[in-house]
Design an enzyme around this catalytic site. Structure first.
Site: not given
Length: 496
Positions: A298, A264, A166, A246-247, A192, A475
């Protein structure tokens, strides 16, 4: 060439010249070991416009080896020299902003204005962390006259970065810039569906003077090269941006090596509007909070938590704005661009179809659409679902699209309960004229960032990250350096 010329050329030809189609390892573009390629699609046309290397474990191994070698030298470079190089990187990125912006639009689907903002922010990230490179000081600790004690901040070494689709440009920069400033090296794995800006930026950083091997990019599937990165013990810090599921997988893969992590993850962020708020300001804030980047953020304001007394005024204005919103190819700079992939478009549709099946009130939108000029592309109508209870899946689950869930409250305590009523805690926003209320509610919200009367207030200088299932670590800002340094204390006896 101007950005308009580049945009017009692509819209006429469907091609972008000089697209990198190989990995970037040890300062140069390198063919993948398998020789296989993947296609990248223009979401606004649903057509492939380029191909790139399908990476393997062997490719990732080479990249990490190059980064490990480069890190040993880079940590010895004077901080002032790192500062100079990163400032030069910011300059080079600005000089190539038009190329990067057009590429970002075609690869991700967002609008040109959004892409230009991302590229400008990326250059600013390198500039900001250039200013930090020579200020990473430790502190003197008073242990009395018998000892002299102090701390130093040291680079962690090789850092891994798994980049989402994104915000491929700005997320790359917000991890790479502080890592380099701290004296670390980088291996990045872009999504990807959006590989190109990371590859181009890696080449530009080398052009700007970043030593060979310090920034490496391996393209391919997350299940292959991303997993290989997460498992490798040479990676000393792993920064991941993406979905919760996935995290969790990344955490599990990194756990045996006790690798440091910054995660994140998802969000279901509330915009809380009280009875004294200006309905026009609330509607405008909610509009940009959920429809920017087609809601694929997010930190999108995917929930409007609104006081019952202004509910009708706000919703009427917001529905008008949503119905007037124009979608189209991002290079024509519409109000809203495309959804990044056909797969994700299907996910958004499934969420909204399920809400319809539950009998929820869809005030506007709710359907897949296309570019009205071409009849092509992956688009979803701006959608508003009215008056949902706290336990509704449209409130609790991250849809990650242009879909707004509306919740109505009566009291301040009720507003806080609803705002904190999900497993996520990324950001929140409060709309009120009452400064005391703004402070009370801001402190009560369980999230990493709060803005008042402007949903997207803040910037690169402020730390960004979440609580709960939105992840951990920060971050941006000065805190963004913490992930890439480790603190060592040194004590010297003063005894003769």
């Amino acid at each position: 060439m101007s950005v308009q010329h580049l945009a017009d050329t692509y819209l006429q030809s469907g091609q972008i010249d000089n697209l990198p189609d190989n990995h970037f390892i040890d300062g140069t573009f390198v063919a993948g070991s398998s020789g296989e390629k993947m296609e990248s699609f223009d979401p606004a046309r649903a057509e492939a416009f380029g191909s790139f290397a399908l990476g393997s474990a062997s490719d990732m191994d080479k990249a990490i080896a190059a980064a490990e070698k480069a890190a040993a030298s880079w940590r010895k470079v004077a901080p002032s020299e790192r500062c100079r190089i990163l400032n030069n990187a910011a300059r080079v990125l600005r000089e190539n902003a038009d190329q990067l912006s057009v590429l970002e639009v075609v690869d991700s689907g967002k609008t040109l204005a959004e892409a230009q903002g991302d590229v400008a922010g990326s250059a600013r990230l390198f500039e900001y962390y250039a200013g930090a490179a020579d200020k990473l000081d430790g502190r003197s600790v008073n242990l009395g006259t018998a000892n002299t004690a102090f701390t130093v901040r040291e680079p962690v070494g090789v850092t891994g970065h798994i980049i989402p689709w994104n915000y491929p440009t700005s997320t790359f920069a917000r991890g790479v810039a502080p890592a380099l400033a701290a004296g670390c090296s980088v291996v990045a794995k872009p999504a990807e569906t959006t590989p190109y800006t990371a590859l181009v930026m890696a080449g530009l950083l080398t052009e700007a003077g970043v030593p060979e091997g310090l920034v490496n990019v391996v393209t391919g599937l997350g299940s292959e090269v991303g997993a290989q990165m997460a498992k490798d013990p040479r990676i000393k810090q792993l920064t991941f941006t993406g979905s919760v599921n996935t995290g969790v997988n990344v955490m599990q893969m990194a756990a045996p090596n006790v690798t440091r992590l910054t995660l994140e993850l998802g969000g279901k962020s509330p915009l809380v509007a009280f009875e004294d708020a200006d309905p026009e300001a609330v509607a405008d804030g909610a509009y940009w909070a959920i429809f920017s980047n087609s809601g694929q953020i997010c930190s999108a304001g995917s929930r409007l938590v609104v006081h019952k007394s202004i509910r009708d005024d706000v919703i009427d204005l917001l529905v008008q704005k949503a119905k007037a919103l124009k979608v189209g190819h991002g290079l024509k700079n519409p109000d809203m661009g495309a959804v990044n992939s056909e797969v994700h478009l299907g996910r958004i549709k499934a969420h909204v179809d399920a809400a319809k099946a539950r009998g929820r009130d869809i005030l506007t939108g709710g359907n897949i659409t296309t570019d009205p000029e071409t009849g092509l592309g992956w688009f979803f109508e701006p959608t508003i679902i009215a008056d949902l209870p706290l336990d509704d899946p449209a409130v609790q689950e991250e849809i990650f699209g242009p879909v707004l869930a509306v919740q109505v409250f009566d009291t301040e305590d009720d507003a806080i309960r609803l705002a904190n009523g999900t497993e996520f805690g990324l950001i929140g926003s409060v709309y009120t004229r009452d400064v005391g209320r703004a402070m009370r509610v801001s402190q009560a919200l369980d999230c990493g960032q709060v803005s008042v009367n402007d949903y997207w207030a803040g910037g690169i200088e402020l730390p960004f990250g979440g609580n709960g299932k939105s992840g951990y670590g920060r971050e941006k800002g000065w805190e963004g350096l913490d992930a890439y340094t480790k603190v060592k204390s040194i004590t010297i006896s003063n005894a003769s």
